[in-house]
Design a protein around this motif. Structure first.
Motif, mmCIF file in Angstrom:
data_model
loop_
_atom_site.group_PDB
_atom_site.id
_atom_site.type_symbol
_atom_site.label_atom_id
_atom_site.label_comp_id
_atom_site.label_asym_id
_atom_site.label_seq_id
_atom_site.Cartn_x
_atom_site.Cartn_y
_atom_site.Cartn_z
ATOM 1 N N ILE A 172 32.434 36.584 50.072
ATOM 2 C CA ILE A 172 31.394 35.552 49.556
ATOM 3 C C ILE A 172 31.907 35.620 47.902
ATOM 4 C CG2 ILE A 172 28.731 35.422 49.164
ATOM 5 C CD1 ILE A 172 28.213 37.181 51.329
ATOM 6 N N LEU A 173 32.281 36.406 47.358
ATOM 7 C CA LEU A 173 32.312 36.140 45.829
ATOM 8 C C LEU A 173 34.446 35.901 46.201
ATOM 9 C CD1 LEU A 173 30.121 38.520 44.178
ATOM 10 C CD2 LEU A 173 29.745 35.990 44.295
ATOM 11 N N SER A 174 34.762 36.878 46.799
ATOM 12 C CA SER A 174 36.233 37.001 46.647
ATOM 13 C C SER A 174 36.632 35.458 46.803
ATOM 14 C CB SER A 174 36.447 37.642 47.321
ATOM 15 O OG SER A 174 37.144 37.845 48.838
ATOM 16 N N HIS A 175 36.431 34.956 47.961
ATOM 17 C CA HIS A 175 37.276 33.585 48.022
ATOM 18 C C HIS A 175 36.263 32.726 48.495
ATOM 19 C CE1 HIS A 175 39.429 36.698 50.335
ATOM 20 N NE2 HIS A 175 40.506 35.632 51.202
ATOM 21 N N VAL A 176 35.336 32.704 46.705
ATOM 22 C CA VAL A 176 34.594 31.085 46.443
ATOM 23 C C VAL A 176 35.239 30.991 45.319
ATOM 24 C CG1 VAL A 176 33.101 32.134 45.113
ATOM 25 C CG2 VAL A 176 32.036 30.390 46.631
ATOM 26 N N TYR A 177 35.460 29.000 45.258
ATOM 27 C CA TYR A 177 35.454 28.307 44.347
ATOM 28 C C TYR A 177 34.748 27.845 43.566
ATOM 29 C CZ TYR A 177 40.638 28.242 45.635
ATOM 30 O OH TYR A 177 41.376 28.837 46.370
ATOM 31 N N GLU A 178 34.369 28.533 42.468
ATOM 32 C CA GLU A 178 32.990 28.183 41.696
ATOM 33 C C GLU A 178 33.367 28.277 40.199
ATOM 34 O OE1 GLU A 178 30.083 30.469 42.936
ATOM 35 O OE2 GLU A 178 29.843 32.484 40.979
ATOM 36 N N PRO A 179 32.290 27.188 39.274
ATOM 37 C CA PRO A 179 33.285 27.065 38.426
ATOM 38 C C PRO A 179 33.000 28.280 37.219
ATOM 39 C CG PRO A 179 31.274 25.549 38.299
ATOM 40 C CD PRO A 179 31.153 26.534 40.091
ATOM 41 N N VAL A 180 34.102 29.110 36.283
ATOM 42 C CA VAL A 180 33.414 30.358 35.851
ATOM 43 C C VAL A 180 34.014 30.087 34.369
ATOM 44 C CG1 VAL A 180 33.905 31.735 37.585
ATOM 45 C CG2 VAL A 180 35.426 31.090 36.476
ATOM 46 N N VAL A 181 33.825 31.009 33.091
ATOM 47 C CA VAL A 181 35.122 31.189 32.159
ATOM 48 C C VAL A 181 35.429 31.924 32.253
ATOM 49 C CG1 VAL A 181 34.546 31.452 29.357
ATOM 50 C CG2 VAL A 181 32.454 29.822 30.724
ATOM 51 N N LEU A 182 37.136 31.939 31.999
ATOM 52 C CA LEU A 182 37.622 33.007 32.060
ATOM 53 C C LEU A 182 37.638 33.578 30.637
ATOM 54 C CD1 LEU A 182 40.977 30.920 34.409
ATOM 55 C CD2 LEU A 182 39.418 32.591 35.020
ATOM 56 N N LEU A 183 37.650 34.630 30.794
ATOM 57 C CA LEU A 183 37.957 35.982 30.045
ATOM 58 C C LEU A 183 39.094 35.557 28.709
ATOM 59 C CD1 LEU A 183 37.241 39.381 31.463
ATOM 60 C CD2 LEU A 183 35.632 38.384 30.271
ATOM 61 N N GLU A 184 38.740 35.063 27.722
ATOM 62 C CA GLU A 184 39.686 34.879 26.531
ATOM 63 C C GLU A 184 40.566 36.502 25.731
ATOM 64 O OE1 GLU A 184 36.518 33.902 26.390
ATOM 65 O OE2 GLU A 184 36.078 32.207 25.746
ATOM 66 N N GLN A 185 41.745 36.150 25.725
ATOM 67 C CA GLN A 185 42.435 36.697 25.460
ATOM 68 C C GLN A 185 42.297 37.639 23.490
ATOM 69 O OE1 GLN A 185 45.157 38.845 27.383
ATOM 70 N NE2 GLN A 185 43.666 40.159 25.919
ATOM 71 N N GLU A 186 41.907 37.305 23.366
ATOM 72 C CA GLU A 186 41.445 37.619 21.820
ATOM 73 C C GLU A 186 40.331 38.184 21.698
ATOM 74 O OE1 GLU A 186 41.000 35.558 17.396
ATOM 75 O OE2 GLU A 186 42.103 34.467 18.487
ATOM 76 N N LEU A 187 39.088 37.374 22.589
ATOM 77 C CA LEU A 187 38.039 38.012 21.882
ATOM 78 C C LEU A 187 37.648 39.683 23.186
ATOM 79 C CD1 LEU A 187 35.737 35.209 23.368
ATOM 80 C CD2 LEU A 187 36.054 36.379 21.261
ATOM 81 N N THR A 188 38.740 39.544 24.131
ATOM 82 C CA THR A 188 38.945 40.197 25.159
ATOM 83 C C THR A 188 39.266 41.784 24.294
ATOM 84 O OG1 THR A 188 39.029 39.431 27.117
ATOM 85 C CG2 THR A 188 39.870 41.263 27.448
ATOM 86 N N ASP A 189 40.506 41.889 23.528
ATOM 87 C CA ASP A 189 41.229 42.680 22.522
ATOM 88 C C ASP A 189 40.142 43.283 21.395
ATOM 89 O OD1 ASP A 189 43.639 41.901 24.167
ATOM 90 O OD2 ASP A 189 44.862 41.205 22.514
ATOM 91 N N ASP A 190 39.045 42.002 21.103
ATOM 92 C CA ASP A 190 38.236 42.560 20.203
ATOM 93 C C ASP A 190 37.236 43.601 20.744
ATOM 94 O OD1 ASP A 190 39.816 40.838 18.841
ATOM 95 O OD2 ASP A 190 38.141 39.810 18.596
ATOM 96 N N PHE A 191 36.977 43.151 22.093
ATOM 97 C CA PHE A 191 36.075 44.027 23.093
ATOM 98 C C PHE A 191 36.284 45.602 23.523
ATOM 99 C CE2 PHE A 191 33.925 44.809 26.789
ATOM 100 C CZ PHE A 191 32.470 45.101 26.490
ATOM 101 N N LEU A 192 37.965 45.330 23.435
ATOM 102 C CA LEU A 192 37.891 46.037 24.335
ATOM 103 C C LEU A 192 39.441 47.482 23.613
ATOM 104 C CD1 LEU A 192 38.150 47.557 27.030
ATOM 105 C CD2 LEU A 192 40.292 46.609 27.919
#
Length: 402
Positions: A178-198
């Motif tokens: 239902i979620l693993s194989h569906v194709y739908e619009p998403v925003v892929l996580l940005e590396q720079e923002l993820t580095d700031d967050f994590l």
């Protein structure tokens, strides 16, 4: 309406790719997994990322089975590596013994579980029996409603699990196919923002020959109970951290999927429908139809099953006339789903007195149409007026097949 600037950031990709990309930008040091449907595409994409040099300082360990995968990550996490795996169904069950070890050794291994039914009979479609059967292993469990949430949960889960006051492993649960194989619009996580967050993983205790420590030692009766107590205390400390990290994620990325729970049309709801996972989208559509007719129906999304948000659930349902819980699992021998049982338990000694009924639904990927959800709501309305006649039951059981 979606903001046009936000829409421009969205791409249409498979759910598994989006999750693999999320794992990539969290900068794991060691990945180990064994392919099993419907999880396989996640680790295939990750192995390609590593082959293409897109995940620096990361090693992918090929193994012969899921037990070996989690065992490899136990060792890697113990020496201070950030680790990741993905699995499902029988693969998760094969890890069972080592799941206790991971939590007992306080190792924050993170794993995506593409939820799938458990055999026999063999079934590859979605329900929650696999992860729910591991609820007492000491792993945090967060359930995603859609692909975007499945992506966004990973950096949040790393930040929660790696907190030195928590140091517990975590499962990011998403509905298989239902979620693993569906194709739908998403925003892929940005590396720079993820580095700031994590932040980078900085554990206080690691296996180091220069500073010897013991992990997973033998514990006699005079110490074993204290280990279990500390695990439970860590899980309780995770409760406010899940809430705080969700809000921090919203501040950085602009998206919020709920903390421990989330509500939809809940403030004045007289009838509340509770559940976890992708079914929530369908429930919300049905609730919108009821609201259009002026009926006060609401939805309570449980995002964190472990730790279980007792206080938050009590507060959310206290003014309802009746509550119905939809479970994609069953605890055989009780005729109840786990979320239903936990909900009744947390209300029992509280001051909240609201009737609660349960349905086990969607076993082995059985479709749950809007008509069935509407039928459940109609039955719950009867409970609000006349009381409970049937406490828990299967939904849409095919009597002719019995």
């Amino acid at each position: 309406m979606i903001d046009p600037a936000y829409r421009k950031k969205m791409v249409v990709v498979e759910g598994s790719y989006a999750v693999a990309h999320s794992a990539k930008v969290c900068r794991p040091n060691v990945i180990s997994a064994y392919p099993i449907t419907p999880q396989t595409h996640i680790v295939e994409d990750l192995s390609q990322f590593i082959a293409d040099g897109e995940i620096p300082n990361c090693e992918y360990i090929n193994v012969e089975a899921e037990f070996s995968a989690i065992s490899a990550l136990i060792g890697a996490s113990a020496v201070g590596a950030r680790t990741y795996s993905a699995t499902t169904s029988q693969g998760l069950l094969l890890m069972h013994e080592a799941l206790f070890n991971t939590s007992g050794m306080r190792l924050p291994v993170i794993m995506t579980v593409a939820n799938r039914a458990v055999g026999a009979p063999i079934n590859i479609w979605n329900d929650h029996q696999d992860a729910i059967s591991q609820r007492d292993t000491g792993w945090i469990q967060l359930y995603a409603e859609d692909v975007q949430e499945a992506c966004d949960t990973l950096p949040q889960l790393y930040k929660i699990a790696e907190d030195n006051e928590v140091m517990l492993p975590g499962m990011a649960c998403m509905d298989g196919f239902i979620l693993s194989h569906v194709y739908e619009p998403v925003v892929l996580l940005e590396q720079e923002l993820t580095d700031d967050f994590l932040p980078s993983f900085q554990p206080e205790n690691v296996l180091d020959p220069e500073d010897p420590k013991t992990f997973g030692a033998f514990a006699a009766p005079d110490t074993y109970e204290e280990f279990r107590y500390l695990q439970e205390q860590a899980m309780q400390k995770a409760l406010p951290k899940i809430e705080a990290v969700a809000k921090e994620f919203e501040e950085v990325f602009g998206r919020y999927h709920g903390g421990l729970i989330d509500g939809y049309m809940l403030d004045d709801a007289e009838i509340i429908v509770m559940s976890m996972g992708s079914i929530l989208g369908t429930i919300k559509n049905v609730v919108d139809e009821y609201r259009a007719k002026g009926e006060k129906i609401g939805v309570l999304k449980v995002r964190s099953f472990r730790p279980f948000p007792k206080e938050q659930i009590c507060k959310a349902v206290k003014n309802a006339h009746a509550v119905v819980v939809l479970d994609k699992n069953i605890s055989i021998g009780t005729n109840e789903g786990a979320l239903f049982t936990e909900t009744k338990s947390c209300l029992y000694n509280s001051k909240v007195r609201v009737p609660v009924i349960g349905y086990t639904v969607g076993h082995g990927g059985r479709d749950i149409p809007v008509e069935s959800i509407a039928k459940v709501i109609e039955e719950t309305k009867k409970v609000a007026k006349s009381g409970i006649t049937v406490e828990s039951q299967f939904l849409d059981l095919k009597e002719e097949s019995l």
